[in-house]
Scaffold this active site. Structure first.
Site, short mmCIF file in Angstrom:
data_model
loop_
_atom_site.label_atom_id
_atom_site.label_comp_id
_atom_site.label_asym_id
_atom_site.label_seq_id
_atom_site.Cartn_x
_atom_site.Cartn_y
_atom_site.Cartn_z
N HIS A 196 -10.90 1.58 0.34
CA HIS A 196 -9.61 0.95 0.55
C HIS A 196 -9.60 -0.44 -0.09
CE1 HIS A 196 -6.80 -1.37 3.41
NE2 HIS A 196 -6.03 -0.70 2.56
N HIS B 150 -4.22 -9.07 -2.90
CA HIS B 150 -4.01 -8.65 -1.52
C HIS B 150 -2.85 -9.41 -0.91
CE1 HIS B 150 -4.58 -7.56 2.62
NE2 HIS B 150 -5.65 -6.84 2.36
#
Length: 437
Positions: free
Chosen positions: A129, A173
């Site tokens: 992930h 992110h």
């Protein structure tokens, strides 16, 4: 012309850039119920195998059954391909020339010989992930090791979130101010280099298009599949990407790993939002081809219900691959940004094989609920767990194979093969031959 399809059992050479390795020559056939043929192909004076080019071929057949006989058929085409072991009588042959011996494969595909004959849709793989987000002491980090080490350790699906900044795609992110892991092109370049040096591995890339809701000045989507073409081409990744015959592949539509490997198309690429398969047919829409359990869960029960896409019917979901999201998170606020970050305190349990909240329990529960294990196990910090390699132990159990490797962050799990010289290839292939018109 008769075509011989040869079962690929052990290959010690690089794959051709062509889709199929086609050789011209003669082959000896063994008859007899217990005949087990062994074919040796050697001394090919070429740097690559190219479709339609003739190479020298010598074939020797050994039959352990004394009652077996040997016949020779000349001027046939030999196509080296991984596939089924069925037998069909070919033109100008009789029923006695049909070979029924079963092949034995010794070459690992994605680390296990058993996977060579399995469909891509019939294997459980570990997914990193947010694979690019490796930054010590950064709240936006999801992994401890970079993508090369992830692949070395056995990860075979890479997922990451991208952002479009000043005309360039980056892996970031939530915000590039929080964690910018570099350009998409540089990441793809590293993956392409690994794939080039590991010719028996199939890697899946899932792109999370974080800017899917953004619009350009004309009101059109700002970022679609088309924006990724440039970094794909410049990185060298394009040559390895598999383009399926359909945009929505069912479980039965996918080829085996062996077939993908022989064709040299060893990257499968998906995007979650703003797909454009007309412009970029090799970048598939994720939700035409797989569904996911609830995304970014904070529930330690990890339900195996459908999270995305919404409204998917039971009948449709049964014909698609699926991914189990198993990344336990906690919610924090940083610089007025609220985001979910990995619950690192619970990793020993979350990435475990057994117990409440474990990856192993979720895999087993999903298998019970859906009659088949997940295709992908999405995890944070794949290297963490109750023991070294626990997430790969879970995947091995789901695949019904024995996990006998050690992880993580040291030696390569998948052996990097040496590149052959320009003047010599050596192939030793144990085969079962099926004659077809």
């Amino acid at each position: 012309m008769m075509t011989h399809f040869i079962w690929l059992a052990g290959l010690a050479a690089a794959q051709s850039s062509q889709s199929i390795l086609t050789l011209s020559g003669s082959i000896a056939q063994v008859t007899g119920a217990d005949a087990t043929p062994t074919l040796s192909l050697s001394d090919f004076e070429a740097s690559t195998f190219e479709t339609g080019t003739t190479y020298g071929l010598s074939a020797s057949i050994g039959a352990p059954n004394a009652t077996a006989s040997k016949t020779t058929s000349s001027q046939n085409t030999l196509t080296v391909i991984a596939g089924g072991s069925g037998t069909t009588v070919g033109r100008n042959m009789t029923a006695s020339t049909t070979i029924t011996a079963q092949p034995t494969n010794t070459q690992p595909c994605n680390n296990y010989p058993e996977f060579c004959t399995r469909r891509y849709s019939n294997i459980t793989e570990v997914c990193a992930h947010n694979s690019p987000f490796v930054r010590k002491n950064n709240a936006g980090s999801n992994q401890a090791y970079g993508v090369t080490q992830q692949l070395n350790d056995g990860v075979r699906m890479l997922q990451g979130q991208t952002h479009y900044v000043n005309g360039t795609l980056y892996y970031c992110h939530t915000s590039c101010d929080l964690l910018n892991a570099g350009s998409v092109e540089s990441y793809f370049t590293e993956v392409a280099g690994w794939v080039e040096n590991h010719p028996f591995d199939v890697v899946t890339i899932l792109i999370g298009n974080a800017d899917y809701e953004e619009k350009d000045v004309n009101g059109n989507p700002l970022v679609t599949s088309k924006n990724y073409v440039d970094p794909i081409e410049k990185s060298g990744l394009r040559q390895y990407i598999y383009q399926p015959p359909k945009t929505a592949m069912t479980l039965e539509d996918w080829p085996t790993l062996g077939e993908l490997i022989v064709r040299g198309k060893r990257i499968i690429m998906f995007i979650d939002y703003n797909f454009d398969t007309d412009a970029v047919p090799y970048m598939l829409w994720e939700f035409y081809n797989m569904w996911e359990t609830p995304y970014s869960p904070t529930d330690v029960n990890f339900p195996c219900t459908i999270g995305r896409p919404e409204g998917l019917s039971q009948n449709k979901s049964n014909s698609m691959m699926y991914m189990a999201n198993h990344n336990l998170n906690v919610e924090v606020s940083i610089a007025e940004i609220s985001l979910l970050i990995p619950n690192t305190v619970a990793l020993e349990t979350t990435n475990g094989v057994n117990g409440t909240g474990s990856l192993g329990l979720m895999s087993n529960s999903c298998t019970e609920d859906w009659g088949r294990p997940p295709n992908f196990l999405l995890v944070d910090y794949y290297n963490a767990g109750p023991f070294n390699g626990s997430v790969f132990e879970v995947a091995a159990r789901a695949n019904n194979v024995t996990y006998n490797q050690k992880c993580c962050g040291t030696a390569s799990f998948a052996t990097e093969l040496p590149r052959p010289s320009a003047t010599h290839f050596g192939l030793i292939i144990t085969v079962a031959v099926s004659l077809m018109f």
